[in-house]
Design a protein around this motif. Structure first.
Motif, PDB file in Angstrom:
ATOM      1  N   TYR A   1       0.780  -1.243   0.000  1.00  0.00           N
ATOM      2  CA  TYR A   1       0.000   0.000   0.000  1.00  0.00           C
ATOM      3  C   TYR A   1       0.809   1.290   0.000  1.00  0.00           C
ATOM      4  O   TYR A   1       0.388   2.284  -0.557  1.00  0.00           O
TER       5      TYR A   1
ATOM      6  N   GLN B   1      -3.882  -0.955  -5.347  1.00  0.00           N
ATOM      7  CA  GLN B   1      -4.117  -2.395  -5.218  1.00  0.00           C
ATOM      8  C   GLN B   1      -5.251  -2.837  -6.155  1.00  0.00           C
ATOM      9  O   GLN B   1      -6.279  -3.358  -5.706  1.00  0.00           O
TER      10      GLN B   1
ATOM     11  N   ARG C   1      -2.271  -0.795   8.657  1.00  0.00           N
ATOM     12  CA  ARG C   1      -1.890   0.276   7.727  1.00  0.00           C
ATOM     13  C   ARG C   1      -1.627   1.579   8.460  1.00  0.00           C
ATOM     14  O   ARG C   1      -0.661   2.293   8.164  1.00  0.00           O
TER      15      ARG C   1
ATOM     16  N   TYR D   1      -6.270  -3.986   0.965  1.00  0.00           N
ATOM     17  CA  TYR D   1      -5.514  -2.990   1.709  1.00  0.00           C
ATOM     18  C   TYR D   1      -4.025  -2.972   1.368  1.00  0.00           C
ATOM     19  O   TYR D   1      -3.280  -2.121   1.872  1.00  0.00           O
TER      20      TYR D   1
END
Length: 876
Positions: free
Chosen positions: A295, A300, A375, A400
């Motif tokens: 990420y 993605q 994240r 993610y």
């Protein structure tokens, strides 16, 4: 999944609202559904009924008869271990509080087999009806309509049964007799020293059981191989594969048609009677493909493979799957250390070790929140040691951009060659292990988030086991790296050679400057699992998980074993090392709140230092190529090994990681006083200005220096300057760093509380789990700071709250903690903050934002080691 495939499962929404009472006769209708023709689509059955064999005199042939009387059975969800089902039914309430898991559970309940039973209704016969069981903990005898089908052995060893001849129009009944589990003797799940084990050893089912109904030819699976043109990424080769099965006793010609990445594909296939074959389509070339990235490095995007098998012009089966276009290489660098290269870029792995829920309950919203936390902290990877999750987990990781390192676990049946794990494998065990690998590789092979599989954990498997596993990978078209283990133990065994991954600790408290050393777990090479051990949750969480006696012992008696640490075995069953260091460095705690406040500062500095040291050395002579923080989370409320607590409450450890992993970050080095800028994203940063200030504990400026024109090629490290040894500093002092851009806007701020009497690691007396110190740093000045007053302003709208906090006193605030609460006083969780545990100098203010579930006017609470607690209700 095809419209021809029917899942014997509850929808997740239904699962969360099941009755807590044992099933009544009237309620039995709720576990019956209809499997009809293909046009009817998927239909979900409302879970299982479960009951102990000790309460039954009936055999499987009777229990699996339609309309068997299950009125005294418990209802459970489609994914439910025995204990999870009993908790769901209210048999064992408040199981995770205090010592209830030890004192209030009758373990005799789980020394006998349990029965799982469900019914389904079929309108019409199908020539191809298959029962798919993804595995059983520890093993299950399977019965359908009075007939014993066979056994399923092992948690991950999936098995299929052809039930075409047994399924009849009308009611059908399925029953599975589940045997008790022993992780030392069975291919089950073990919690090792992570947590107290579930009293039932997780016996039961925790993934969906499925019934597939198809035509003459079925699609047993499909996958895609991708190959990127490196380094420019201007094109990609995409090659689709389909596993095709002839379900008849006569040859069949099937036409495979569909799309891969929006490109039409078609291929005729001639299958012999009963034949299963993997069909490869001609590769398709995509120009300027949308590439899947971790990420921080990009987007993605996901593509689709959609296939239909047609026999005589009619659809016989259909399958679809998602995949990502990316390239992953894992090898050993010149120093012999493991490294990962994604899409041509070497990426430092900053991961955490994953723990599933202790009862293996499916909780999709909770998993989603945890991956968002991952994240938010700036981590880019998760290692799954033996707790291989349900499909939703991998789908979220794909979305993610979190890289996954799944693999088998240590210290039980999965690693019998360690000499201290489970029972040594017998000849019949090898097929179970091989089947387990095959099934999990099928589940994982299309997920771009999965970048490797670790076939060992604490030791590399011997050559025969490695070759057995590699053969299974080949069978399913596995295209990702295979790593021997997370440890160097076992040596460079063929055919895979060295793991290139160290596992030399620490697992318990070490000082922040440990990570800047040059041996053991310090920041160099690749670390399979390591951290400074215990993490103390926030005060709300501590009070919610520990009973009154445990709370007192936590701060008064650190050597006393705590139930909420490991599984009760030394050295992780008490907090002596952590608490002794806390008292020596920060001062003897005077109360539980004081202990928790000091612990948050200790956790913050420990975790920040571990991530920062690895970031600084990403381009060193022996680079830090990656590490797995042990651990990311916990299986239940725990006092050790986590970056956030079980109730999803982020505290000192969480924000230490978040601070260290800023995209562009200014940091201080504990070993040589250097200041560097570390970057963790691919965007270049330049024209930066760094300022460093040194303050005594009473707020006097002792030193200041600035440097402009700093540029850092990301990911990378830019040396800024080295702070001098400042004379006449107080025992506890502060270093304050600030990084601004060309417009004077803050890019990164960082504050350290340090000591003129530093910690001194005693490397020569290191043990496998920690390194002692011969001298502790003196940070007691923090406890003597005068109480500071703050002015707080807050405004909330929907799922966002903005808080401005100003230091109105003359005292430095090293770490002001912000908490959001609901109207009932409970914490508003999960929550992500733009920053927290913020440092404020006299007169200074900072504005931060929180994201949370929509809530009207939450209460904002501010406290800290020297902050007088203050609350106010946010304006709208």
């Amino acid at each position: 999944m095809s419209a021809l495939r029917v899942r014997v499962a509850l929808s997740l929404a239904v699962l969360l609202t099941l009755s807590l009472a044992p099933a009544s006769v009237a309620a039995q209708a709720d576990v019956v559904t209809t499997l009809s023709e293909a046009e009817s689509g998927d239909t979900a059955i409302s879970g299982w009924q479960i009951q102990s064999s000790a309460q039954l005199a009936s055999a499987g042939e009777e229990i699996s008869q339609p309309r068997y009387d299950g009125s005294r059975w418990y209802r459970a969800g489609p994914r439910s271990t025995v204990l999870a089902g009993l908790v769901q039914n209210g048999r064992y309430p408040n199981l995770f509080h205090g010592t209830n898991l030890r004192d209030n559970v009758n373990r005799a309940d789980f020394q006998v087999p349990w029965w799982y039973r469900t019914e389904f209704h079929v309108r019409d016969r199908s020539p191809n009806t298959v029962l798919k069981i993804p595995g059983v903990i520890s093993r299950g005898e399977v019965f359908l309509n009075g007939t014993r089908l066979g056994d399923v052995v092992g948690v991950y060893n999936a098995r299929e049964f052809d039930i075409s001849a047994l399924v009849k129009p009308g009611r059908n009944a399925l029953a599975i007799k589940v045997a008790p589990a022993d992780p030392k003797k069975d291919f089950a799940i073990s919690w090792i020293d992570w947590a107290q084990p579930a009293p039932d050893n997780n016996m039961g089912l925790f993934r969906d059981v499925e019934i597939a109904r198809g035509g003459a030819v079925s699609l047993a699976g499909s996958y895609v191989h991708t190959k990127l043109a490196l380094p420019g990424l201007e094109s990609a080769e995409v090659k689709a594969f389909a596993e095709v099965r002839n379900n008849t006793n006569a040859p069949q010609t099937v036409l495979l048609q569909g799309e891969v990445a929006s490109r039409r594909i078609s291929q005729p296939v001639r299958l012999n009677a009963g034949e299963t074959r993997t069909v490869a389509f001609a590769p398709e070339t995509l120009r300027n493909p949308r590439v899947w990235w971790p990420y921080q490095y990009g987007e993605q995007p996901l593509y689709r493979l959609d296939l239909t098998a047609r026999v005589n012009g009619r659809a016989s089966d259909h399958t679809e799957t998602k995949f990502g276009i990316r390239d992953v290489v894992s090898n050993l660098n010149a120093k012999g250390d493991r490294q990962f290269i994604v899409n041509g870029k070497q990426i430092q792995i900053r991961g955490g070790g994953w723990a599933s829920d202790l009862l293996l309950r499916t909780q999709p919203e909770r998993v989603d929140a945890q991956l968002r936390y991952t994240r938010d902290m700036g981590l880019n990877a998760i290692r799954l040691e033996g707790k291989l999750e349900t499909p939703e987990f991998y789908e979220l990781a794909d979305r993610y951009g979190i890289m996954l390192l799944p693999g088998w676990e240590c210290c039980d049946k999965w690693e019998p060659w360690t000499g201290w794990g489970g029972d040594e494998w017998k000849p019949e065990d090898y097929p179970i292990a091989a089947g387990s690998l095959n099934a999990q590789a099928r589940l994982l092979r299309n997920h771009p988030s999965v970048i490797a599989f670790l076939i060992g954990s604490d030791i590399s498997p011997p050559e025969n086991v490695q070759r057995m596993y590699l053969a299974e990978f080949d069978k399913v078209g596995w295209a990702n790296p295979v790593v021997p283990a997370a440890s160097l133990n076992g040596g460079p065994q063929p055919p895979l050679g060295s793991s290139g991954s160290k596992m030399e600790g620490p697992y318990d408290w070490v000082p922040p400057n440990y990570w800047y050393g040059n041996q053991l777990g310090a920041a160099f090479g690749f670390g399979g699992e390591l951290s400074a051990g215990h993490s103390i949750p926030a005060l709300d969480t501590v009070k919610g998980m520990l009973n009154a006696t445990e709370q007192e012992q936590l701060w008064r008696e650190p050597a006393t074993p705590q139930f909420h640490t490991g599984r009760g075995n030394e050295p992780f069953n008490n907090l002596y090392l952590f608490s002794n260091a806390l008292a020596q460095r920060y001062g003897t705690p005077t109360s539980l709140p004081d202990y928790v406040d000091k612990a948050q500062l200790a956790n913050y500095e420990q975790v920040r230092a571990q991530f920062e040291a690895n970031a600084r050395r990403m381009n060193a002579e022996r680079p830090a190529t990656g590490f797995i923080y042990w651990m990311l989370n916990n299986a239940w409320p725990s006092l050790n090994w986590h970056l956030y607590s079980y109730d999803l409450n982020p505290a000192g450890a969480y924000f230490g990681a978040k601070k260290a992993n800023e995209p562009v970050h200014i940091q201080y080095s504990y070993d040589d006083r250097s200041v560097v800028v570390a970057g963790q994203s691919p965007k270049k940063a330049d024209r930066l200005t760094a300022t460093a200030e040194v303050y005594t504990i009473d707020g006097k400026l002792a030193h200041s220096q600035t440097k402009s024109g700093i540029s850092v090629s990301l990911p990378g490290v830019a040396e800024v300057f080295t702070l001098p040894e400042v004379p006449n500093l107080s025992a506890t002092y502060f270093v304050r760093l600030k990084l601004t851009d060309a417009h004077g806007k803050d890019v990164s701020r960082n504050t350290y509380w340090l000591s003129s009497k530093p910690d001194v690691p005693d490397w020569a007396n290191s043990d496998w789990y920690y390194t002692p110190v011969s001298q502790f740093a003196d940070l007691k000045g923090l406890a003597a700071l005068p109480k500071a007053s703050v002015d707080v302003r807050a405004r909330s709208f929907g799922d966002r709250t903005t808080v401005t906090i100003r230091n109105t006193s003359t005292s430095i605030i090293p770490a002001a903690q912000l908490t959001l609460r609901k109207a009932d006083g409970s914490q508003l969780l999960p929550v992500t903050w733009s920053d927290n545990y913020v440092a404020l100098w006299p007169g200074e203010s900072v504005t931060v934002q929180a994201s949370h579930q929509p809530t009207r006017r939450p209460t904002v609470e501010v406290n800290g080691i020297n902050v007088a607690p203050q609350r106010l209700t946010a304006a709208e």
